[in-house]
Design an enzyme around this catalytic site. Structure first.
Site, short mmCIF file in Angstrom:
data_model
loop_
_atom_site.label_atom_id
_atom_site.label_comp_id
_atom_site.label_asym_id
_atom_site.label_seq_id
_atom_site.Cartn_x
_atom_site.Cartn_y
_atom_site.Cartn_z
N SER A 32 -25.07 63.44 42.67
CA SER A 32 -25.69 64.73 42.95
C SER A 32 -26.15 64.88 44.40
CB SER A 32 -26.90 64.93 42.03
OG SER A 32 -27.80 63.85 42.15
N ASP A 339 -36.55 68.59 44.50
CA ASP A 339 -36.91 68.56 43.08
C ASP A 339 -37.28 67.13 42.72
OD1 ASP A 339 -34.56 67.13 42.71
OD2 ASP A 339 -33.48 68.77 41.75
N HIS A 342 -34.26 64.84 44.16
CA HIS A 342 -33.39 65.14 45.30
C HIS A 342 -34.15 65.56 46.55
CE1 HIS A 342 -30.95 65.84 41.62
NE2 HIS A 342 -30.14 65.03 42.29
#
Ligand SMILES: *[C@@H]1O[C@H](CO)[C@@H](O)[C@H](O)[C@H]1NC(C)=O
Ligand SMILES: *[C@@H]1O[C@H](CO)[C@@H](O)[C@H](O)[C@H]1NC(C)=O
Ligand SMILES: *[C@@H]1O[C@H](CO)[C@@H](O)[C@H](O)[C@H]1NC(C)=O
Ligand SMILES: *[C@@H]1O[C@H](CO)[C@@H](O)[C@H](O)[C@H]1NC(C)=O
Length: 375
Positions: A32, A339, A342
């Site tokens: 991600s 978040d 991340h």
């Protein structure tokens, strides 16, 4: 189609006419931290996705594109670095995945490269199985892309293109998260922890090695040169989602120890592969060290909050993902973390700049710019 993708397909072409040693394309593999929308195309409710606000709030048109960020991510900033000359990351493979025609995929590969990165992906197929594109499958998709390029263009032209291209790889974080969570749930003894971690490293390193020196060698540009820009595993124990395990919001030391141990094994792995494979050129960017230094002196980089997620909920915003009903921080550029797992856009920019042409201590043995320009 996701609205943001339209934006990106339009803007993510070459900005300048290319001269000199600029790479013709970038191919992206990983998790991600680099995903630009592949997961939007995976079926199932359990797939991790960032295709809803407030993700993308600082992206053009405030579009949620599938990037786990308020704006751009590390892949975008590496692609946009000077002498790379792209506007942002190459597009997600699954957004081009040819149902009938291979035209868009081949044209995009030749013009910018393709991103196979997928949120939740691991080096091990077992990591988040069924809800991601594991590294082995990303490499398989690259092989399929290459086969279509070869069918469309002369094989030697494809080899020449790939041998000058940069292969960006950032993976391992999810393997660590899954392992550490299982260890925590099992309450294993210190001796068992050491033994299990040794087994984990051995299988991660062997799979990583197999990916880079993959057989058949027809997958990577054959025998010529392969340029790998590698991002090591970050300071995972300090992300908001790990800090919430501590009553005082401290970093989760065991997770950092696991990440550091993997990174320690990664350096000799690459050095050994480079000795064995004469065409292999690589640079490892030290995401772990860069984040550690940033957290130690946040104000030097303009950060005011190093512990809480900008978008999330619960303690430190670390108890849930970034949803449309999350609380959003006031100043996104002053948060290290976007978040619960991340980096914010601003941190991603600083990381990419450090790896591309920053202080020598953050890259071995050369930086990403030297890698991109090597021949
Ligand atoms: C491919 O086909 C599927 C289902 O038929 C469709 O949902 C998807 O949008 C198509 N993708 C492209 C890039 O055309
Ligand atoms: C974990 O195991 C140790 C002994 O190995 C024990 O003393 C401790 O209470 C256990 N903790 C939990 C949370 O089960
Ligand atoms: C990666 O590790 C898995 C075990 O988790 C193994 O089944 C698989 O064959 C390995 N893949 C490679 C390419 O080494
Ligand atoms: C926010 O949205 C998520 C996802 O739809 C949901 O699971 C969660 O319960 C919501 N939280 C609140 C406080 O409404």
């Amino acid at each position: 189609m996701v609205p943001g993708l339209v934006v990106c397909l339009v803007i993510c072409t070459r900005l300048l006419v290319v001269a000199g040693a600029r790479p013709p394309a970038m191919y992206v593999f990983g998790s991600s931290i680099l995903d630009v929308g592949n997961n939007n195309y995976l079926p199932g409710a359990a797939v991790g996705r960032a295709n809803r606000r407030y993700n993308g709030i600082d992206f053009p048109a405030s579009s949620p594109t599938g990037r786990f960020s308020n704006g751009y991510n590390i892949a975008d900033y590496v692609a946009a670095a000077k002498n790379m000359g792209f506007a942002c990351s190459p597009p997600a493979y699954l957004s081009l995945a040819p149902n009938s025609s291979s035209g868009p995929l081949v044209l995009t590969a030749l013009a910018t490269g393709v991103s196979y990165a997928s949120g939740g992906a691991g080096i091990l197929d077992s990591t988040n199985a069924g809800n991601t594109i594991p590294l082995s499958k990303q490499v398989h998709y690259f092989g399929a892309t290459k086969a279509k390029m070869v069918a469309a263009v002369a094989p030697r032209a494809v080899d020449a293109h790939l041998s000058k291209s940069v292969f960006l790889l950032g993976i391992g974080n999810n393997d660590m998260y899954v392992f550490a969570a299982a260890e925590l749930a099992r309450n294993t003894s210190a001796a068992d922890q050491r033994r299990n971690a040794a087994v984990l490293y051995a299988s991660l390193i062997s799979n990583y090695s197999a990916t880079i020196s993959v057989q058949p060698s027809s997958i990577w540009p054959s025998q010529i040169i392969q340029k790998f820009a590698i991002i090591n595993v970050g300071l995972l124990g300090c992300v908001p989602g790990a800090r919430v395990l501590s009553p005082v919001g401290a970093c989760w030391g065991r997770l950092n120890e696991l990440a550091g141990g993997f990174n320690d094994a990664l350096r000799p792995l690459l050095a050994g592969l480079a000795r064995r494979l004469p065409g292999l050129a690589y640079s490892i960017g030290d995401s772990f060290g860069f984040t550690r230094d940033t957290l130690a002196d946040p104000r030097a980089s303009g950060f005011a909050d190093v512990a809480a997620a900008c978008c999330g909920s619960g303690r430190l915003g670390g108890e849930a993902e970034c949803f449309p009903n999350s609380t959003l921080c006031d100043d996104r550029d002053r948060h290290v973390f976007w978040d619960r797992a991340h980096l914010s856009q601003r941190t991603a920019f600083l990381v990419a700049r450090a790896f591309y042409s920053g202080l020598a201590k953050y890259t071995v043995p050369i930086n990403f710019m030297e890698l991109a320009q090597s021949s």
